[in-house]
Design a protein around this motif. Structure first.
Motif, PDB file in Angstrom:
ATOM      1  N   TRP A 141       0.831  -1.211   0.000  1.00  0.00           N
ATOM      2  CA  TRP A 141       0.000   0.000   0.000  1.00  0.00           C
ATOM      3  C   TRP A 141       0.864   1.259   0.000  1.00  0.00           C
ATOM      4  CZ3 TRP A 141      -0.668   3.973   3.640  1.00  0.00           C
ATOM      5  CH2 TRP A 141      -1.699   4.862   3.334  1.00  0.00           C
ATOM      6  N   ASN A 157       1.162   4.039  -2.915  1.00  0.00           N
ATOM      7  CA  ASN A 157       0.876   5.440  -2.604  1.00  0.00           C
ATOM      8  C   ASN A 157       1.996   6.349  -3.085  1.00  0.00           C
ATOM      9  OD1 ASN A 157       1.414   7.716  -0.322  1.00  0.00           O
ATOM     10  ND2 ASN A 157      -0.774   7.465  -0.672  1.00  0.00           N
ATOM     11  N   TYR A 202      -3.197   1.658  -6.991  1.00  0.00           N
ATOM     12  CA  TYR A 202      -3.399   2.213  -5.651  1.00  0.00           C
ATOM     13  C   TYR A 202      -4.797   1.849  -5.143  1.00  0.00           C
ATOM     14  CZ  TYR A 202      -3.923   5.597  -1.867  1.00  0.00           C
ATOM     15  OH  TYR A 202      -4.157   6.179  -0.651  1.00  0.00           O
ATOM     16  N   THR A 231      -5.297  -0.749  -1.988  1.00  0.00           N
ATOM     17  CA  THR A 231      -6.018  -0.256  -0.807  1.00  0.00           C
ATOM     18  C   THR A 231      -7.222  -1.136  -0.516  1.00  0.00           C
ATOM     19  OG1 THR A 231      -5.357   2.012  -1.349  1.00  0.00           O
ATOM     20  CG2 THR A 231      -7.159   1.743   0.210  1.00  0.00           C
ATOM     21  N   TRP A 267      -6.220  -4.522   0.887  1.00  0.00           N
ATOM     22  CA  TRP A 267      -5.813  -4.406   2.290  1.00  0.00           C
ATOM     23  C   TRP A 267      -7.042  -4.388   3.195  1.00  0.00           C
ATOM     24  CZ3 TRP A 267      -3.081   0.489   4.663  1.00  0.00           C
ATOM     25  CH2 TRP A 267      -2.742   0.210   5.980  1.00  0.00           C
TER      26      TRP A 267
END
Length: 600
Positions: A213, A217, A254, A258, A261
């Protein structure tokens, strides 16, 4: 996809580094306070205040249990209730005051540490070889200095002072519950297996998910900056953001990283929240059973129902701190990686410099290990002369200029200035002796005046005007809406390329440097600006040493010496006339530039 593969490789390297470099909370704490060691005592005071504040909260539990017992048993004594209520209010007020003081101190400490950390990161980037900085996307450093450093605030301002008090609360509550009745104390831990299950699910592949992550980012930050900077190219060719593959891939990855996760965290979070919201799952049935069989009284039952309300939620906060630690640990590793980069070691004590200028002796250099771009370079620049460096693109012209300024260190050989090895000259002393005008002519997003005064902070108006006049900039300044107070814009984008070059040339003239290095200073100039720059250079030649990296050969025809580079080696050194007679490389360069055949 290319970006996904790159991020996966970065994640593998990060995980390997993590195995080799173990970091625990105590190491992180020591490392953070290394940026501001004088604040350790203040943080201890913040912790003490938080612990004392937390201890006052217990008065409310006793009061609630007493009132509930009085109501249920119908043995209400109002004067005692009023007295206990007043004592509870005083205790809660003290808790609020102490907690507030603790929070104020910890936040001030946090901001001081983050300020020091950002300052030291920027200082670090000034001392590492320029290649470490230029080879990394701008978005990486933005994410590092702004986002990653900023993410440490919660840990310093909240977790450090509050974690001891959060631990103190359930410990005292548990001791008190066992004191009331050991069976209620044991029943309170009926939810522990569910908590352990939630933690195990939460920690599953935690490092890999966190690094994926964070890397996605950072990659997105870099692509956004690249996309915005290159928007004119996209518009010029009639493309949309969707056609810019790197940008769209970064946004998509991204999003997916995300979402992946959070998907993996949903079950564990649901279990933990369910447990936290049911803190009396064990004490309620056990307490009712014990009360029904006369083993405990009503007051004990009330305490058995109230105290778990303080134990489990505080434990949950501690568990959430562990999840926050995952992010903090990763951010610390990234910051430490930059802080531990090798620096170009320079002394602090100034040395005595002679009137000699630059001398290169058997200098070789490579940007990447094993790929050498300069091979055994030898030359000497005569004081108060014009020394030009020419060659085909990629021959090493700008590399030599950057070696002169100390942006890089030679792999082999010796670079001397003033009859001293540049490695033995403090950076500040070397920078006072030379001024460097780069090809991209960077200006800061501030006024023209402030951009000029970077060369000499205490320059007065007369000195600034003389430098502007010498650089043929007076007419340019007169046309600007606010004159010298006009903002240059981001990277100087409110000015044309030629105008930026003239301003940066004026900045170089404002300095007291005796040697000025111009790295293709007319690269972006139009015919009009080039002519004005040439006039400025003619004035500059009078009392300074001028080193010119040139691709427009007509600008250096009158140079005292011209060094011709060919594939990272010195082909020949001489005047224009001499080189036209004996250097085939220079002849080809001149022919390519002028379009004229060289006479045999």
């Amino acid at each position: 996809m290319e970006i996904e593969e790159k991020i996966r490789e970065d994640v593998k390297q990060s995980l390997q580094t993590q195995k080799e470099d173990v970091i625990n909370p105590s190491i992180i704490k020591r490392w953070m306070f290394s940026f501001a060691p004088e604040l350790k005592g203040k943080m201890r005071l913040s912790v003490v205040l938080a612990c004392f504040g937390e201890s006052f909260k217990f008065t409310s539990y006793f009061f609630a249990a007493y009132v509930a017992n009085a109501v249920i048993t119908k043995q209400i004594e109002m004067h005692k209730i009023y007295m206990y209520a007043c004592l509870t209010l005083v205790a809660l007020a003290l808790q609020g005051i102490l907690t507030c003081l603790s929070s104020m101190k910890s936040h001030r400490i946090s901001f001081e540490i983050l300020r020091s950390m950002r300052n030291q990161l920027s200082e670090k980037l000034e001392h590492v070889p320029l290649g470490y900085v230029t080879s990394t996307p701008i978005g990486y450093y933005k994410a590092l200095i702004v986002d990653r450093v900023g993410s440490l605030e919660d840990w310093i301002a909240h977790v450090m002072p509050e974690l001891p008090s959060r631990l103190l609360h359930p410990i005292l509550a548990t001791i008190l519950l066992f004191t009331v009745d050991y069976r209620l104390g044991l029943a309170c831990f009926a939810s522990v297996p569910f908590i352990i299950l939630g933690i195990m699910l939460m920690m599953y592949k935690r490092e890999e998910r966190m690094y994926t992550w964070l890397n996605s980012n950072q990659d997105l930050n870099a692509r956004i900056i690249e996309y915005v900077n290159g928007i004119h190219v996209i518009k010029a060719f009639g493309q949309s953001r969707r056609s810019y593959r790197k940008f769209t891939e970064s946004v998509r990855y991204y999003f997916t990283s995300t979402l992946d996760w959070w998907k993996q965290s949903w079950i564990s979070m649901a279990i933990l929240f369910a447990v936290v919201n049911s803190p009396i799952i064990g004490t309620l049935p056990v307490g009712l059973y014990l009360y029904a069989h006369g083993m405990i009284n009503m007051w004990q039952l009330m305490m058995g129902l109230i105290l778990p309300l303080s134990i489990i939620p505080n434990v949950f906060v501690i568990l959430m701190s562990m999840e926050l630690y995952s992010s903090i640990e990763t951010s610390c590793r990234m910051i430490r990686k930059v802080m531990e980069m090798p620096e170009m070691i320079r002394p602090s004590q100034e040395v005595t410099l002679s009137d000699d200028c630059f001398r290169f002796k058997d200098v070789s250099f490579s940007y990447e290990k094993g790929i050498e771009v300069l091979h055994d370079i030898n030359f000497e620049v005569v004081l108060n002369s014009v020394f030009a460096i020419v060659g085909e693109s990629g021959s090493g012209k700008s590399t030599i200029a950057k070696l002169m300024t100390g942006f890089f260190e030679a792999d082999r050989g010796t670079i001397s200035f003033g009859n001293q090895n540049v490695k033995d000259i403090p950076t500040t002393q070397l920078m006072k002796q030379i001024a460097y005008v780069a090809q991209d002519n960077f200006l800061f997003d501030t006024s023209i005046r402030e951009n000029l005064k970077i060369a000499k902070a205490d320059a007065d108006e007369e000195e600034i005007q003389k430098a502007l006049q010498a650089a043929n900039c007076l007419e340019l300044i007169a046309r600007l809406p606010d004159g010298l107070d006009t903002h240059a814009g981001d990277c100087g984008k409110l000015l044309s390329g030629g105008e930026r070059q003239r301003i940066t040339l004026a900045r170089a003239m404002l300095s007291d440097a005796k040697c000025i290095i111009l790295d293709e200073a007319t690269a972006y100039a139009d015919v009009e600006n080039e002519a004005k720059i040439q006039k400025a250079l003619s004035r500059l030649m009078k009392d300074k040493t001028l080193i010119v990296v040139a691709h427009r050969l007509n600008t250096i025809v009158g140079a005292d010496q011209i060094m011709v580079l060919n594939h990272g080696k010195v082909d020949d050194i001489g005047t224009h006339k001499v080189l036209m007679e004996r250097s085939s490389v220079y002849q080809k360069l001149w022919q390519s530039y002028s379009g004229k055949e060289v006479a045999e």
